[in-house]
Design an enzyme around this catalytic site. Structure first.
Site, PDB file in Angstrom:
ATOM      1  N   CYS A   1      65.742 -25.933  12.428  1.00  0.00           N
ATOM      2  CA  CYS A   1      65.606 -27.234  11.783  1.00  0.00           C
ATOM      3  C   CYS A   1      64.695 -27.152  10.551  1.00  0.00           C
ATOM      4  O   CYS A   1      65.102 -26.623   9.524  1.00  0.00           O
ATOM      5  CB  CYS A   1      65.130 -28.277  12.791  1.00  0.00           C
ATOM      6  SG  CYS A   1      65.351 -29.985  12.222  1.00  0.00           S
TER       7      CYS A   1
ATOM      8  N   HIS B   1      69.212 -27.753  16.915  1.00  0.00           N
ATOM      9  CA  HIS B   1      68.176 -27.364  17.889  1.00  0.00           C
ATOM     10  C   HIS B   1      68.824 -26.686  19.100  1.00  0.00           C
ATOM     11  O   HIS B   1      69.122 -27.342  20.104  1.00  0.00           O
ATOM     12  CB  HIS B   1      67.394 -28.602  18.352  1.00  0.00           C
ATOM     13  CG  HIS B   1      66.473 -29.168  17.334  1.00  0.00           C
ATOM     14  ND1 HIS B   1      65.142 -28.835  17.255  1.00  0.00           N
ATOM     15  CD2 HIS B   1      66.689 -30.053  16.323  1.00  0.00           C
ATOM     16  CE1 HIS B   1      64.571 -29.487  16.253  1.00  0.00           C
ATOM     17  NE2 HIS B   1      65.492 -30.238  15.674  1.00  0.00           N
TER      18      HIS B   1
ATOM     19  N   GLU C   1      67.589 -24.898  21.352  1.00  0.00           N
ATOM     20  CA  GLU C   1      66.751 -24.863  22.561  1.00  0.00           C
ATOM     21  C   GLU C   1      67.085 -25.971  23.544  1.00  0.00           C
ATOM     22  O   GLU C   1      66.780 -25.863  24.739  1.00  0.00           O
ATOM     23  CB  GLU C   1      65.273 -24.930  22.181  1.00  0.00           C
ATOM     24  CG  GLU C   1      64.817 -26.209  21.510  1.00  0.00           C
ATOM     25  CD  GLU C   1      64.927 -26.190  20.004  1.00  0.00           C
ATOM     26  OE1 GLU C   1      64.345 -27.074  19.348  1.00  0.00           O
ATOM     27  OE2 GLU C   1      65.611 -25.287  19.474  1.00  0.00           O
TER      28      GLU C   1
END
Length: 587
Positions: A405, A531, A533
């Site tokens: 990001c 993102h 994750e």
């Protein structure tokens, strides 16, 4: 609606907390769900946060940790990330209930005249809305197969006795009778205090359970959090004074890793199933065995791998909870013990060298001694120069880097400044004047309200060329990941950057937005606008994070050279190698 729909076969497990916050209710709730899922049941989860915010989107990371983003764009509490990772499910924004959402719903109905001119009160209007919300969300499918859940685990945030949570306590006091006692179970998580001399004290737990009972809620199980296992004497005392059977007093003491918590709760879940009269369709022993193997492997791994996280909110590790989990899952996959250094990006800047040389040199020592670097997301101009210094170091010294990001955007700006020679390259987030705004604000971004105005939720992107990242995603042409950002790389600079070696290897479906880059002639210099994750799983690490750890351990070329089917067996191979189970031919 309540009377006709709540009395069903749905089973509800309410998890409350006492004495202090931060006891690990989220992990315990997730672990309860995990063991129930291993019993063959379909499980969903709800997190209740008593604050007045509509969602977690505008929180400072130091307030509640990271903001977790769901597929539907919901910005929610980080505990929902625990639920998704442990249970491997996909939740929705309505799985996170806040006081703000409930009051917004009630006031909206009042404005429409839905209450027929009656006086709107906490009881029954607010409490009824809470119960309706819980029953509706509990029946919403969250698994890939679309099955209606059998069990809903509900975590009530905060501690019992907080004024903010009173309406929720009253709602569940009524709820337990409306759904029937055979369909409702209450697990109370409390702290067993240990003195400096090692004596375990039960009085705080006794008093908190008394307060819980005064609200009309009686615990069926008490999960006792402690540093060390509690003695049988302490267990008997809690049972006696809290009016709970001794076998229902469960000790959840500190363990070597979180993957052992579901194993710790197995016996308790058998009692929960008996109380709720749940008949398991068929136990998934294979899934539970994987948790055992994961917990054992985590403890057996000895070889460390040093990773440096260069961020803006490093004083609180929960601000990067999902990032740390993604690194942890990937490190297990590559058979290394994660050793993570959190470096404040401002400490890398020249101003810090003048004001506090010790912090400056300590930060650079941590960065230079790391095998790989992660530059995660964030907002605002503060600390961005320090992040770009770290990115430049990784690019020039050929140190593996993953930019996520904001990290992705800053890597583009650093490359534009130092490779393309655009010295004034900047982001539209900065107020500094420039003719080269390489990162621009997005059309979707509202300059007025801040809450819920970013590009949020799961979006499909496509790979435009062969690259490491595409192979890490299993050679797929498209993939789907979750986004949370207001700015993007300007398409006007994409061609110049790519021609100079910073190849944009993935875009959104119509090709207008840059989603990922890969630097030529570098072991691993990858950035992603999304993102990744948020979708990591203990048994299935996020591809970009896996690539970083593979590069840091010099395994990426060997891994990507394997056929796809053999790549899928890599983790099993590394676990067997760790436990000395490999045959000569496998080795």
């Amino acid at each position: 609606f309540i009377q006709s729909n709540l009395r069903s076969i749905m089973k509800y497990i309410l998890v409350t907390g006492g004495v202090i916050s931060g006891l690990g209710k989220g992990v315990i709730s997730s672990s309860i769900g995990t063991v129930l899922k291993c019993s063959g049941l379909t499980v969903t989860s709800i997190k209740i946060d008593p604050y007045l915010n509509i969602d977690a989107g505008t929180f400072n990371p130091y307030e509640h940790g990271e903001v977790f983003v769901l597929d539907d764009g919901g910005e929610v509490d980080l505990d929902l990330g625990n639920y998704e990772r442990f249970l491997d499910i996909t939740l929705q924004r309505d799985n996170n209930i806040t006081t703000g959402k409930i009051y917004q719903n009630v006031i909206s109905k009042e404005r429409k005249g839905d209450f027929l001119g009656k006086t709107v009160q906490v009881v029954p209007h607010v409490t009824d809305t809470i119960q309706e919300w819980v029953s509706r969300v509990a029946a919403t499918p969250v698994s890939e197969g679309g099955e209606v859940p059998d069990v809903c685990v509900i975590e009530l945030g905060g501690t019992i006795g907080d004024i903010e949570g009173m309406q929720f306590a009253e709602a569940f006091r009524q709820f337990q009778f409306k759904v029937g006692r055979d369909n409702f179970c209450l697990v109370h998580v409390s702290l067993v205090v240990e003195t400096n001399g090692g004596e375990q004290k039960t009085k705080p737990t006794q008093q908190n359970v008394r307060e819980l009972r005064a609200l009309g809620l009686a615990p069926d199980f008490i999960a006792c959090r402690s540093t060390h296992p509690i003695s049988e004497t302490v267990k008997s005392k809690i049972s006696l004074f809290c009016h709970v059977p001794e076998q229902n007093v469960i000790n959840v003491y500190d363990v070597s890793n979180l993957y052992r918590v579901p194993i710790l709760l197995q016996d308790m879940i058998h009692s929960v199933q008996k109380q709720l009269k749940i008949e398991s369709p068929k136990s998934n022993t294979k899934m539970m065995r994987k948790w055992h193997d994961l917990a054992e492997t985590y403890d057996r791994i000895q070889e460390p791998i040093n990773i440096c996280l260069v961020g803006k909110y490093t004083k609180l590790s929960d601000a990067y909870a999902s990032v740390i989990k993604a690194l942890e899952h990937a490190s297990i996959f590559v058979n290394h013990k994660l050793k993570l250094s959190l470096v404040e990006s401002e400490d890398l800047e020249e101003e810090m060298q003048n004001s506090d040389p010790t912090r400056f040199h300590a930060a650079w020592h941590s960065l230079c001694s790391a095998k790989g670097v992660i530059v995660p997301g964030g907002f605002g101009h503060r600390g961005t120069e320090g992040k770009m210094m770290a990115i430049k170091w990784c690019r020039e010294k050929r140190v593996p880097l993953l930019g996520v990001c904001l990290g992705f955007q800053l890597a583009v700006i650093e490359f534009a400044r130092n490779v393309l020679g655009l010295a004034d390259a900047k982001s539209g987030e900065s107020d500094a004047p420039s003719e080269n705004v390489v990162v621009i604000d997005m059309p979707e971004h509202s300059q007025g309200d801040l809450g819920g105005t970013m590009l949020l939720g799961a979006r499909t992107f496509k790979f435009t060329q062969d690259c490491k990242l595409k192979k890490l995603y299993g050679d797929k042409e498209t993939a789907k990941e979750r986004h949370r950002h207001r700015y993007e790389v300007s398409p006007e600079y994409a061609t110049r950057l790519s021609d100079a070696g910073l190849r944009f290897v993935a875009t959104n479906e119509d090709g207008s937005r840059m989603e990922a880059f890969d630097l030529d002639d570098h072991p691993y210099f990858v950035g992603v606008q999304y993102h990744p994750e948020y979708l990591t799983r203990p048994l299935k690490p996020s591809p970009p994070y896996l690539g970083l750890l593979l590069a840091c351990t010099n395994q990426i070329d060997r891994y990507l050279a394997l056929p796809l089917e053999q790549r899928k067996k890599w983790r099993s191979y590394t676990m067997r190698r760790q436990r000395n189970y490999l045959t000569d031919s496998e080795e």
